[in-house]
Every structure is written in C-alpha cells, then in structure tokens.
Design a protein around this motif. Sequence first.
Motif, PDB file in Angstrom:
ATOM      1  N   PRO A  24      25.100  10.830  25.798  1.00  0.00           N
ATOM      2  CA  PRO A  24      24.932  11.900  24.810  1.00  0.00           C
ATOM      3  C   PRO A  24      26.012  11.902  23.749  1.00  0.00           C
ATOM      4  N   ASP A  25      27.201  11.300  23.982  1.00  0.00           N
ATOM      5  CA  ASP A  25      28.244  11.260  22.962  1.00  0.00           C
ATOM      6  C   ASP A  25      27.784  10.521  21.719  1.00  0.00           C
ATOM      7  N   ALA A  26      26.914   9.515  21.908  1.00  0.00           N
ATOM      8  CA  ALA A  26      26.426   8.731  20.772  1.00  0.00           C
ATOM      9  C   ALA A  26      25.675   9.613  19.782  1.00  0.00           C
ATOM     10  N   TYR A  27      24.914  10.573  20.291  1.00  0.00           N
ATOM     11  CA  TYR A  27      24.146  11.466  19.417  1.00  0.00           C
ATOM     12  C   TYR A  27      25.092  12.248  18.515  1.00  0.00           C
ATOM     13  N   ASN A  28      26.159  12.812  19.091  1.00  0.00           N
ATOM     14  CA  ASN A  28      27.116  13.590  18.306  1.00  0.00           C
ATOM     15  C   ASN A  28      27.846  12.707  17.295  1.00  0.00           C
ATOM     16  N   HIS A  29      28.124  11.465  17.704  1.00  0.00           N
ATOM     17  CA  HIS A  29      28.799  10.544  16.799  1.00  0.00           C
ATOM     18  C   HIS A  29      27.920  10.221  15.592  1.00  0.00           C
ATOM     19  N   HIS A  30      26.636   9.925  15.831  1.00  0.00           N
ATOM     20  CA  HIS A  30      25.705   9.648  14.724  1.00  0.00           C
ATOM     21  C   HIS A  30      25.558  10.873  13.824  1.00  0.00           C
ATOM     22  N   LYS A  31      25.510  12.027  14.440  1.00  0.00           N
ATOM     23  CA  LYS A  31      25.367  13.260  13.663  1.00  0.00           C
ATOM     24  C   LYS A  31      26.574  13.459  12.754  1.00  0.00           C
ATOM     25  N   TYR A  32      27.762  13.179  13.281  1.00  0.00           N
ATOM     26  CA  TYR A  32      28.983  13.314  12.498  1.00  0.00           C
ATOM     27  C   TYR A  32      28.988  12.326  11.325  1.00  0.00           C
ATOM     28  N   LEU A  33      28.636  11.066  11.617  1.00  0.00           N
ATOM     29  CA  LEU A  33      28.603  10.055  10.564  1.00  0.00           C
ATOM     30  C   LEU A  33      27.601  10.416   9.480  1.00  0.00           C
ATOM     31  N   LEU A  34      26.445  10.913   9.899  1.00  0.00           N
ATOM     32  CA  LEU A  34      25.408  11.297   8.935  1.00  0.00           C
ATOM     33  C   LEU A  34      25.920  12.397   8.009  1.00  0.00           C
ATOM     34  N   LEU A  35      26.621  13.366   8.584  1.00  0.00           N
ATOM     35  CA  LEU A  35      27.178  14.449   7.784  1.00  0.00           C
ATOM     36  C   LEU A  35      28.197  13.913   6.780  1.00  0.00           C
ATOM     37  N   GLN A  36      29.070  12.996   7.229  1.00  0.00           N
ATOM     38  CA  GLN A  36      30.074  12.423   6.347  1.00  0.00           C
ATOM     39  C   GLN A  36      29.444  11.615   5.214  1.00  0.00           C
ATOM     40  N   HIS A  52      32.902   1.682   9.412  1.00  0.00           N
ATOM     41  CA  HIS A  52      33.033   2.407  10.680  1.00  0.00           C
ATOM     42  C   HIS A  52      31.684   2.461  11.411  1.00  0.00           C
ATOM     43  N   THR A  53      30.609   2.603  10.648  1.00  0.00           N
ATOM     44  CA  THR A  53      29.272   2.620  11.252  1.00  0.00           C
ATOM     45  C   THR A  53      28.973   1.279  11.923  1.00  0.00           C
ATOM     46  N   LEU A  54      29.314   0.196  11.239  1.00  0.00           N
ATOM     47  CA  LEU A  54      29.062  -1.134  11.801  1.00  0.00           C
ATOM     48  C   LEU A  54      29.831  -1.342  13.108  1.00  0.00           C
ATOM     49  N   ARG A  55      31.044  -0.794  13.200  1.00  0.00           N
ATOM     50  CA  ARG A  55      31.897  -1.042  14.361  1.00  0.00           C
ATOM     51  C   ARG A  55      31.627  -0.088  15.509  1.00  0.00           C
ATOM     52  N   THR A  56      31.041   1.061  15.231  1.00  0.00           N
ATOM     53  CA  THR A  56      30.972   2.090  16.283  1.00  0.00           C
ATOM     54  C   THR A  56      29.560   2.502  16.662  1.00  0.00           C
ATOM     55  N   THR A  57      28.548   1.863  16.099  1.00  0.00           N
ATOM     56  CA  THR A  57      27.157   2.193  16.470  1.00  0.00           C
ATOM     57  C   THR A  57      26.468   0.948  16.977  1.00  0.00           C
ATOM     58  N   TYR A  58      25.309   1.153  17.569  1.00  0.00           N
ATOM     59  CA  TYR A  58      24.590   0.058  18.199  1.00  0.00           C
ATOM     60  C   TYR A  58      23.233  -0.121  17.537  1.00  0.00           C
ATOM     61  N   PRO A  59      22.875  -1.337  17.225  1.00  0.00           N
ATOM     62  CA  PRO A  59      21.599  -1.588  16.526  1.00  0.00           C
ATOM     63  C   PRO A  59      20.388  -1.033  17.245  1.00  0.00           C
ATOM     64  N   SER A  60      20.473  -0.937  18.570  1.00  0.00           N
ATOM     65  CA  SER A  60      19.307  -0.475  19.327  1.00  0.00           C
ATOM     66  C   SER A  60      19.133   1.038  19.302  1.00  0.00           C
ATOM     67  N   HIS A  61      20.146   1.734  18.818  1.00  0.00           N
ATOM     68  CA  HIS A  61      20.062   3.201  18.805  1.00  0.00           C
ATOM     69  C   HIS A  61      19.065   3.654  17.738  1.00  0.00           C
ATOM     70  N   PRO A  62      18.174   4.592  18.047  1.00  0.00           N
ATOM     71  CA  PRO A  62      17.146   5.015  17.068  1.00  0.00           C
ATOM     72  C   PRO A  62      17.730   5.676  15.818  1.00  0.00           C
ATOM     73  N   GLN A  63      18.959   6.206  15.905  1.00  0.00           N
ATOM     74  CA  GLN A  63      19.549   6.869  14.750  1.00  0.00           C
ATOM     75  C   GLN A  63      20.282   5.902  13.810  1.00  0.00           C
ATOM     76  N   THR A  64      20.456   4.645  14.246  1.00  0.00           N
ATOM     77  CA  THR A  64      21.222   3.703  13.430  1.00  0.00           C
ATOM     78  C   THR A  64      20.510   3.378  12.121  1.00  0.00           C
TER      79      THR A  64
END
Length: 514
Positions: A24-36, A52-64
């Motif tokens: 679930p931490d990934a969801y909050n991280h994507h949400k934060y990045l989206l806001l920024q 930062h997005t390239l280094r801290t997110t995963y291609p398989s994640h639906p929010q990427t």
Amino acid sequence: MALVLNPTLPAAPNPPNTTVDKYPDAYNHHKYLLLQINQCTNISHLKQLHAHTLRTTYPSHPQTLLLYSRILHSSSLLNLAYAFRVFDHQIENPNSFSWNALIRACAHNVKLKQQAILVFKKMLEVGDVGPDKHTFPFVLKACAYLFALSEGKQVHAQVFKLGFESDVYVNNSLIHFYASCGCFEFVKKVFDKMPERSIVSWNVMIDALVQFADFDYALTLFGEMQSFFEPDGYTLQSVISACASLGALSMGMWVHTCMLRNCDAEFVTDVLINNSLVDMYCKCGALDMAVQVFERMSKRDVNSWNAMILGFAMHGKAEEALEYFSRLVETQRFPPNSVTFVGVLCACNHRGLVKRGHNYFNTMIEKYKIKPVLEHYGCLVDIYARAGLIEEALNLVSTMPMKPDAVIWMSLLDACCKKNAGIEFSEDMARRLIETAGGNCSGLYVLLSRIYASADRWIDVGLIRKLMTDNGVTKEPGCSSIELNGVTHEFFSGDTSHPQIEEVYRFLDVADER
C-alpha cells in the motif's frame, strides 16, 4: 541522464513481493508524485520529478502510466522537445490523452502548427488508439491558422468516419476552421446541421458572418440566439463590429447598455472592447458618444487614439482630429503609428490643409521613422489634387516607390475635371487609370463624360456613353441610408421601391416649399 534530484522528495517504497496489492505504500507514493507533477511550473523541477519517478516506481504498477502521462502533459506546456522525448522513450502504448497533449502543445505553438497536423497523421497511422472529441479541436485550430483547407477537410472526413459529427465542440471548431479559410458555404452547412448548439456555436457563427461582411445576417442570428442564450462579451464584441459597419446606432447603443448591465467590470473596462465602441459610435456619426467612451477609458492604447482621430477625420472635424493627435504625442508614452498618420492626413485633406498635410507627412518619415505606404501617398496626392496643385501631385506620384493604384489616378482625373486642366492632360490620366483598373470602372466614364461636356465635345460624350453600353459598364447608383426605430432604410438614386416612398416625396416637397 544526469539530473539533480530534489532532496525533499520522499524515499522510494520497498520493492513489492509479487503483486501490487501487497504494498500500500506504493499507492501513497504515486499519489504524492502525481500531486507534485500537477503543481510543477518549471522544466528543471519537472526533470527532477521525472528522474525520481524512473528510480522509485515500477513499470508494472497501474499508476505508473498515469504518472508518465502527466509528465508528458506538463512537459508539453514547458518544453515541447522534452515532451517528445518522453513520448518516444517512456510511453510504450500511448493513449488518446498522450496524443492529445502533443497535438495541443504543437497547435498552441506558432512555429509548430504544421507539426500538430503531422502528429495527428501519425496517430491515425499507428492506429492503436483513435482520436476523440478533444483531438479534433486541437488539430482543426492548427489547420485554421495555416489556412490548410485540404488537410482540414480530411480531418472533417475523420470526424464523420468516427461518429463525432454531432459533437458540439467539434462542430464549433469546424465552423471556426472553415471561416478562417473563407469557405462560408461550409460554415453555414455545419451550423445549420448541428443538432445541439452552445453559446460558443452562436458566437463563432456570428463572428464568421461579421468576417464575411454579412452584417445583416449577423444581427438576425443575434436576435435568434437570444431565444436560447444570454449574449456574453464575445457575442457583444462581434455585434458591435456589425453595428459599426451598418451604421446601426440604435442597436449599437442597446448592445452597449446590455454590456454595462450584464458584463463584469474587467470586460467593461477592456481596452479592445472600448476601442470597438469608440469605432462604432464614430462610424454611426455619434461623435459625442465616442468622445464620452474614450474619455472614460482608464487605459488606452494607440488604437484608441487612432479610432478617435479617424472618426473625427471621417466626419470632416479636422481641428478636433489634429487636437487629439497633439494630445497623443504630448501625453502618451507610445508613439503614433502608420494608421495614426492616415487619420491625420485624411483630416488635412478634408479641410484643404495643404502645408500642414505636407509637414505631417515629413514628420512621419523624419521624426517617427515610419515608412509611408500607398495610403499615405494617396492622401497627400489627394490633398494636392483637391487644392488644384496637379503638378505637385504628379511629381509626388512620379517619385513614389510603389505603383500608384486606381484610387490615386481617379483622384487626379477628378481634379482635372474640376479644375479644367485640359482635354489632353485629362485623357492621359484616363489612360493611366484604364491601365491600372481596366475598362470596367464606371467612375472613369462619368468623369470623362463631364470633361468632354465642359469642352462642348458632345460627340465624344456620346462615344463615352456608347462605350459604357458596349462594355456592359453601369454606373452604380448613389445610396443613402437612415436608421429609424432600430431599422435601417436604404434609398438608391432613381429607386422608388421603398414602401413609404410616396410619404418621403411628400415630405421633401414640403421641405422644398419652405
């Protein structure tokens, strides 16, 4: 890619085990990045967020993919070249939002309008995702700017093919596109077939009619529109232009009142709107109202002053026009422009101010470094010609850097007629006029006929009239108009078709007797 990361960004979440749902931490991280990303306003910060997005997110994640789409959208507004790199290298299967972001950015860039059409073409060729209702307005805007009629028609064909012919936003864009390309029949066809219209639809159509100089129809549509929508500022601006061209003072005053009652203060005080009002009142002959609007303007530009100077000059108020010109050069930080001096020279022409006209012409060139164009030379030639200084007028014509037009030769021929300059000289002017305008200028024949009549050369008068008949040239009848109770009445010379013509003649008879 060497990018400096923002030190305040949060650390990357722990890698997932197998499925997204387990972290679930990934969801909050994507949400934060989206806001920024959505709040980002400069390309340097956006590049940091991208890294930062390239280094801290995963291609398989639906929010990427959503993050990359928003990076693309933001970069398209800040740095289009960077946006293209994101599109080409980060987004494997672009959706319509991604394509639209690129097309929109190109369409809004003056230098890349053609690129918008090429991106749209590539979108169709790839074929993974089709255009949507947001795509077509962007690409049609580019076509309109480029006057790309052929490409725009192909876009219109895609509108039909993909079933968007009933969409109000797409149709509004089509009307604007065809109006920009001068295709009135297509403009009317699209508007008439619209199953649904917004206030923008009416505004675009009315503006197109004003552009095509069909002012009566524009005011008719304005009346129809009010059964469905309250006119907004854009409507009123177009209607003001129509009223100015028709001399429809009552309608123009009603529109002005409507504007003061219904529009916000920012619109009412807008310089362009007030310039339109000044122009309208001047063209309708209501100079007092024009002055009132002008003097109440909190901010003016050079066009504001030009409207007043031209308005006074148009109505023979030379001293007032020159007074406003003096106020302009003495009180304003911006200098007069080419149009200003057209108004000043016209004012001098109406009052026969030969010396002052000559001085203003020289001031324009020497002090303000404005290169005179044909209109300036035409005004000065007419000043000389009306004063009987035909030799000076001809000397000016011979030294002009451009070829004189038919208006200048007609001015000289008219001066020859009024000043009895001599048959041979007048015939030479007539020959030059024929070379410039051809033999279908009715004014040429009328003036030559008068010149021959004044010299008692009645055989030549008869020959001129025969030439007019043989060449199918007809003298356009004089026309006057008057507005009464909001209706403009036109009267042509020799025309008795007006329904109240008998009453008009009876009134004129009474006036003659008095």
